[in-house]
Scaffold this motif. Sequence first.
Motif, PDB file in Angstrom:
ATOM      1  N   GLU A  37       0.907  -1.355  -0.252  1.00  0.00           N
ATOM      2  CA  GLU A  37      -0.020  -0.472  -0.295  1.00  0.00           C
ATOM      3  C   GLU A  37       0.998   1.321   0.257  1.00  0.00           C
ATOM      4  O   GLU A  37       0.520   2.681  -0.419  1.00  0.00           O
ATOM      5  CB  GLU A  37      -0.989   0.365   0.980  1.00  0.00           C
ATOM      6  CG  GLU A  37      -1.393  -1.401   0.776  1.00  0.00           C
ATOM      7  CD  GLU A  37      -2.804  -1.205   2.367  1.00  0.00           C
ATOM      8  OE1 GLU A  37      -2.499  -0.719   3.262  1.00  0.00           O
ATOM      9  OE2 GLU A  37      -3.295  -2.234   2.127  1.00  0.00           O
ATOM     10  N   GLU A  38       2.215   1.696   0.508  1.00  0.00           N
ATOM     11  CA  GLU A  38       2.613   2.471   0.692  1.00  0.00           C
ATOM     12  C   GLU A  38       4.268   1.947   0.949  1.00  0.00           C
ATOM     13  O   GLU A  38       4.529   1.180   1.736  1.00  0.00           O
ATOM     14  CB  GLU A  38       2.770   2.967   1.890  1.00  0.00           C
ATOM     15  CG  GLU A  38       2.940   4.358   2.060  1.00  0.00           C
ATOM     16  CD  GLU A  38       2.355   5.440   3.171  1.00  0.00           C
ATOM     17  OE1 GLU A  38       3.166   6.054   3.132  1.00  0.00           O
ATOM     18  OE2 GLU A  38       1.617   5.337   3.885  1.00  0.00           O
ATOM     19  N   ILE A  39       5.606   2.432   0.542  1.00  0.00           N
ATOM     20  CA  ILE A  39       6.616   2.739   0.644  1.00  0.00           C
ATOM     21  C   ILE A  39       6.820   3.480   0.990  1.00  0.00           C
ATOM     22  O   ILE A  39       7.127   4.834   0.275  1.00  0.00           O
ATOM     23  CB  ILE A  39       7.843   2.397  -0.503  1.00  0.00           C
ATOM     24  CG1 ILE A  39       7.347   0.700  -1.077  1.00  0.00           C
ATOM     25  CG2 ILE A  39       8.587   1.700  -0.928  1.00  0.00           C
ATOM     26  CD1 ILE A  39       7.447  -0.285  -2.075  1.00  0.00           C
ATOM     27  N   THR A  40       7.987   4.051   1.837  1.00  0.00           N
ATOM     28  CA  THR A  40       8.533   5.293   2.510  1.00  0.00           C
ATOM     29  C   THR A  40       9.873   5.378   2.849  1.00  0.00           C
ATOM     30  O   THR A  40      10.454   4.497   3.553  1.00  0.00           O
ATOM     31  CB  THR A  40       7.634   6.319   3.405  1.00  0.00           C
ATOM     32  OG1 THR A  40       7.967   5.141   4.497  1.00  0.00           O
ATOM     33  CG2 THR A  40       6.535   6.647   2.511  1.00  0.00           C
ATOM     34  N   ILE A  52       7.999  -0.743   4.056  1.00  0.00           N
ATOM     35  CA  ILE A  52       6.630  -0.906   3.353  1.00  0.00           C
ATOM     36  C   ILE A  52       5.665  -0.774   4.511  1.00  0.00           C
ATOM     37  O   ILE A  52       5.642  -2.299   5.006  1.00  0.00           O
ATOM     38  CB  ILE A  52       7.266  -2.097   2.326  1.00  0.00           C
ATOM     39  CG1 ILE A  52       9.025  -1.953   1.474  1.00  0.00           C
ATOM     40  CG2 ILE A  52       6.570  -2.861   1.781  1.00  0.00           C
ATOM     41  CD1 ILE A  52       9.390  -2.629   1.189  1.00  0.00           C
ATOM     42  N   LYS A  53       4.663  -0.737   4.266  1.00  0.00           N
ATOM     43  CA  LYS A  53       3.262  -1.088   4.800  1.00  0.00           C
ATOM     44  C   LYS A  53       1.829  -1.333   4.024  1.00  0.00           C
ATOM     45  O   LYS A  53       2.451  -1.297   2.363  1.00  0.00           O
ATOM     46  CB  LYS A  53       2.491   0.331   4.771  1.00  0.00           C
ATOM     47  CG  LYS A  53       3.398   1.200   6.569  1.00  0.00           C
ATOM     48  CD  LYS A  53       2.652   2.080   6.264  1.00  0.00           C
ATOM     49  CE  LYS A  53       3.103   3.031   7.849  1.00  0.00           C
ATOM     50  NZ  LYS A  53       3.318   4.188   7.608  1.00  0.00           N
ATOM     51  N   GLY A  54       1.438  -2.416   4.097  1.00  0.00           N
ATOM     52  CA  GLY A  54       0.006  -3.405   3.270  1.00  0.00           C
ATOM     53  C   GLY A  54      -0.363  -4.307   4.479  1.00  0.00           C
ATOM     54  O   GLY A  54      -0.258  -4.107   5.050  1.00  0.00           O
ATOM     55  N   LYS A  55      -0.750  -5.236   3.215  1.00  0.00           N
ATOM     56  CA  LYS A  55      -1.424  -6.133   4.087  1.00  0.00           C
ATOM     57  C   LYS A  55      -0.988  -7.613   2.782  1.00  0.00           C
ATOM     58  O   LYS A  55      -1.155  -7.789   2.530  1.00  0.00           O
ATOM     59  CB  LYS A  55      -3.021  -6.447   4.058  1.00  0.00           C
ATOM     60  CG  LYS A  55      -3.303  -5.844   2.352  1.00  0.00           C
ATOM     61  CD  LYS A  55      -5.073  -5.603   3.040  1.00  0.00           C
ATOM     62  CE  LYS A  55      -5.468  -5.048   1.568  1.00  0.00           C
ATOM     63  NZ  LYS A  55      -7.150  -4.501   1.937  1.00  0.00           N
TER      64      LYS A  55
END
Length: 74
Positions: A37-40, A52-55
């Motif tokens: 969902e997101e890479i920062t 790295i955020k996600g599911k």
Amino acid sequence: QSPILKKEALIPIFVLFFLFVILIVSTKLTGRPPEIEEITPQIGIPGDVIVIKGKFFGDKRNGGEVEIGGIAAV
């Protein structure tokens, strides 16, 4: 001579039960692919920390690895 449920009446019940079991087992075995969902940060240099955020990554931490450009991240 007329039983409550005839053998012919049980066949659709067994077929539906069998299909239900196959559906449950297949979803447990295949699972779902991870979704990022997101890479920062989006841009960095070697040595930077990347989040790295996600599911659907799995139940355990440290159970897999991420490759960036074909190289495993640490």
